[in-house]
Design a protein around this motif. Sequence first.
Motif, PDB file in Angstrom:
ATOM      1  N   ASP A  19       0.852  -1.193   0.000  1.00 52.22           N
ATOM      2  CA  ASP A  19       0.000   0.000   0.000  1.00 52.22           C
ATOM      3  C   ASP A  19       0.882   1.235   0.000  1.00 52.22           C
ATOM      4  O   ASP A  19       1.380   1.652   1.045  1.00 52.22           O
ATOM      5  N   SER A  20       1.048   1.830  -1.173  1.00 57.13           N
ATOM      6  CA  SER A  20       1.925   3.003  -1.274  1.00 57.13           C
ATOM      7  C   SER A  20       1.295   4.258  -0.682  1.00 57.13           C
ATOM      8  O   SER A  20       1.964   5.274  -0.541  1.00 57.13           O
ATOM      9  N   SER A  21       0.017   4.191  -0.330  1.00 60.47           N
ATOM     10  CA  SER A  21      -0.635   5.369   0.251  1.00 60.47           C
ATOM     11  C   SER A  21      -0.527   5.413   1.774  1.00 60.47           C
ATOM     12  O   SER A  21      -1.023   6.346   2.399  1.00 60.47           O
ATOM     13  N   ILE A  22       0.140   4.434   2.359  1.00 62.12           N
ATOM     14  CA  ILE A  22       0.292   4.393   3.810  1.00 62.12           C
ATOM     15  C   ILE A  22       1.053   5.641   4.274  1.00 62.12           C
ATOM     16  O   ILE A  22       2.000   6.079   3.626  1.00 62.12           O
ATOM     17  N   SER A  23       0.625   6.210   5.377  1.00 60.71           N
ATOM     18  CA  SER A  23       1.311   7.398   5.899  1.00 60.71           C
ATOM     19  C   SER A  23       2.635   6.980   6.527  1.00 60.71           C
ATOM     20  O   SER A  23       2.825   5.820   6.911  1.00 60.71           O
ATOM     21  N   ASN A  24       3.536   7.931   6.645  1.00 62.64           N
ATOM     22  CA  ASN A  24       4.819   7.639   7.275  1.00 62.64           C
ATOM     23  C   ASN A  24       4.628   7.187   8.722  1.00 62.64           C
ATOM     24  O   ASN A  24       5.325   6.285   9.187  1.00 62.64           O
ATOM     25  N   LEU A  25       3.657   7.774   9.416  1.00 63.80           N
ATOM     26  CA  LEU A  25       3.390   7.383  10.806  1.00 63.80           C
ATOM     27  C   LEU A  25       2.936   5.926  10.876  1.00 63.80           C
ATOM     28  O   LEU A  25       3.450   5.149  11.691  1.00 63.80           O
ATOM     29  N   LEU A  27       3.473   3.619   8.620  1.00 61.75           N
ATOM     30  CA  LEU A  27       4.597   2.799   8.175  1.00 61.75           C
ATOM     31  C   LEU A  27       5.599   2.605   9.307  1.00 61.75           C
ATOM     32  O   LEU A  27       6.063   1.484   9.553  1.00 61.75           O
ATOM     33  N   SER A  28       5.902   3.661  10.021  1.00 60.00           N
ATOM     34  CA  SER A  28       6.872   3.560  11.115  1.00 60.00           C
ATOM     35  C   SER A  28       6.386   2.616  12.214  1.00 60.00           C
ATOM     36  O   SER A  28       7.163   1.834  12.762  1.00 60.00           O
ATOM     37  N   LYS A  29       5.086   2.678  12.510  1.00 57.22           N
ATOM     38  CA  LYS A  29       4.521   1.764  13.519  1.00 57.22           C
ATOM     39  C   LYS A  29       4.571   0.319  13.029  1.00 57.22           C
ATOM     40  O   LYS A  29       4.866  -0.593  13.798  1.00 57.22           O
ATOM     41  N   LYS A  30       4.293   0.129  11.754  1.00 61.25           N
ATOM     42  CA  LYS A  30       4.243  -1.216  11.182  1.00 61.25           C
ATOM     43  C   LYS A  30       5.604  -1.900  11.218  1.00 61.25           C
ATOM     44  O   LYS A  30       5.691  -3.106  11.439  1.00 61.25           O
ATOM     45  N   ILE A  31       6.672  -1.122  10.995  1.00 58.26           N
ATOM     46  CA  ILE A  31       7.993  -1.755  10.945  1.00 58.26           C
ATOM     47  C   ILE A  31       8.827  -1.531  12.201  1.00 58.26           C
ATOM     48  O   ILE A  31       9.925  -2.058  12.311  1.00 58.26           O
ATOM     49  N   GLY A  32       8.296  -0.762  13.143  1.00 55.20           N
ATOM     50  CA  GLY A  32       8.974  -0.603  14.430  1.00 55.20           C
ATOM     51  C   GLY A  32      10.114   0.394  14.430  1.00 55.20           C
ATOM     52  O   GLY A  32      11.126   0.178  15.103  1.00 55.20           O
ATOM     53  N   LEU A  33       9.967   1.486  13.696  1.00 58.04           N
ATOM     54  CA  LEU A  33      10.960   2.558  13.703  1.00 58.04           C
ATOM     55  C   LEU A  33      10.284   3.858  14.127  1.00 58.04           C
ATOM     56  O   LEU A  33       9.062   3.982  14.028  1.00 58.04           O
ATOM     57  N   SER A  34      11.078   4.831  14.541  1.00 55.17           N
ATOM     58  CA  SER A  34      10.507   6.153  14.808  1.00 55.17           C
ATOM     59  C   SER A  34      10.098   6.765  13.465  1.00 55.17           C
ATOM     60  O   SER A  34      10.676   6.423  12.424  1.00 55.17           O
ATOM     61  N   PRO A  35       9.124   7.662  13.471  1.00 60.86           N
ATOM     62  CA  PRO A  35       8.702   8.294  12.217  1.00 60.86           C
ATOM     63  C   PRO A  35       9.851   8.984  11.475  1.00 60.86           C
ATOM     64  O   PRO A  35       9.950   8.891  10.256  1.00 60.86           O
ATOM     65  N   SER A  36      10.746   9.659  12.206  1.00 58.20           N
ATOM     66  CA  SER A  36      11.854  10.361  11.535  1.00 58.20           C
ATOM     67  C   SER A  36      12.834   9.370  10.907  1.00 58.20           C
ATOM     68  O   SER A  36      13.301   9.575   9.777  1.00 58.20           O
ATOM     69  N   ALA A  37      13.134   8.280  11.607  1.00 59.17           N
ATOM     70  CA  ALA A  37      14.047   7.266  11.051  1.00 59.17           C
ATOM     71  C   ALA A  37      13.414   6.583   9.843  1.00 59.17           C
ATOM     72  O   ALA A  37      14.090   6.312   8.843  1.00 59.17           O
ATOM     73  N   CYS A  38      12.128   6.339   9.921  1.00 60.57           N
ATOM     74  CA  CYS A  38      11.406   5.704   8.818  1.00 60.57           C
ATOM     75  C   CYS A  38      11.410   6.610   7.585  1.00 60.57           C
ATOM     76  O   CYS A  38      11.674   6.163   6.462  1.00 60.57           O
ATOM     77  N   LEU A  39      11.138   7.898   7.795  1.00 59.72           N
ATOM     78  CA  LEU A  39      11.129   8.856   6.691  1.00 59.72           C
ATOM     79  C   LEU A  39      12.508   8.973   6.053  1.00 59.72           C
ATOM     80  O   LEU A  39      12.631   9.003   4.826  1.00 59.72           O
ATOM     81  N   THR A  40      13.547   8.996   6.873  1.00 59.16           N
ATOM     82  CA  THR A  40      14.917   9.078   6.352  1.00 59.16           C
ATOM     83  C   THR A  40      15.240   7.856   5.498  1.00 59.16           C
ATOM     84  O   THR A  40      15.776   7.980   4.390  1.00 59.16           O
ATOM     85  N   ARG A  41      14.888   6.677   5.974  1.00 58.74           N
ATOM     86  CA  ARG A  41      15.149   5.450   5.216  1.00 58.74           C
ATOM     87  C   ARG A  41      14.357   5.431   3.908  1.00 58.74           C
ATOM     88  O   ARG A  41      14.881   5.044   2.864  1.00 58.74           O
ATOM     89  N   THR A  42      13.101   5.843   3.975  1.00 63.05           N
ATOM     90  CA  THR A  42      12.267   5.865   2.775  1.00 63.05           C
ATOM     91  C   THR A  42      12.837   6.841   1.746  1.00 63.05           C
ATOM     92  O   THR A  42      12.914   6.527   0.551  1.00 63.05           O
ATOM     93  N   LYS A  43      13.253   8.012   2.196  1.00 61.37           N
ATOM     94  CA  LYS A  43      13.866   8.993   1.289  1.00 61.37           C
ATOM     95  C   LYS A  43      15.147   8.439   0.678  1.00 61.37           C
ATOM     96  O   LYS A  43      15.411   8.633  -0.511  1.00 61.37           O
ATOM     97  N   ASN A  44      15.961   7.756   1.481  1.00 64.52           N
ATOM     98  CA  ASN A  44      17.199   7.160   0.971  1.00 64.52           C
ATOM     99  C   ASN A  44      16.902   6.107  -0.092  1.00 64.52           C
ATOM    100  O   ASN A  44      17.600   6.036  -1.111  1.00 64.52           O
ATOM    101  N   LEU A  45      15.879   5.284   0.139  1.00 59.12           N
ATOM    102  CA  LEU A  45      15.505   4.261  -0.845  1.00 59.12           C
ATOM    103  C   LEU A  45      15.059   4.910  -2.154  1.00 59.12           C
ATOM    104  O   LEU A  45      15.354   4.415  -3.245  1.00 59.12           O
ATOM    105  N   LYS A  46      14.369   6.030  -2.041  1.00 63.00           N
ATOM    106  CA  LYS A  46      13.931   6.764  -3.234  1.00 63.00           C
ATOM    107  C   LYS A  46      15.137   7.379  -3.951  1.00 63.00           C
ATOM    108  O   LYS A  46      15.271   7.268  -5.167  1.00 63.00           O
TER     109      LYS A  46
END
Length: 157
Positions: A19-25, A27-46
């Motif tokens: 689900d690409s429409s999932i919010s960063n919040l 997503l972070s809960k789903k994978i067990g990371l803080s929202p900022s760490a999750c956003l940083t990783r997602t941006k890096n992958l992009k």
Amino acid sequence: MEISLDTQDKAIIHALQEDSSISNLELSKKIGLSPSACLTRTKNLKEQGVIKQYTAFVDEKKLGVELIAFTMVNLSPLNREIANHFLATINEIPNVLECYTVTGSRDFLLKVVAKDIATFRDFIIDTIMAIPGVDKVETSIVMNRDKCTLTIPIDQD
């Protein structure tokens, strides 16, 4: 070039493919990371090109698209100039969803959509056959889609 991914990167990719429409919040809960760490990783992958784009997977029939076809094309003469012109033209045609250079007796494989068979016939004659260098066209019409996914399997350590 293959990129090394850790367990959390793989979890992000897996969740976004579901689900690409999932919010960063979420997503972070789903994978067990803080929202900022999750956003940083997602941006890096992009930025690394692992995530190419976010998109909606639509039901083409609800949009009036009744026909899916795989069209194999041969060019003659097959040379770089003719092939490059063919590809440049194909990339501008919205009805061509995918284009592959293939081995075997054909040069290219196209995934094409059309409203109906008459529209598809006109498209082949007026658009594909009008491209300089197109020599042969062979089509298989999809009767039923039995599986369709955009999800690339990745191991989830």
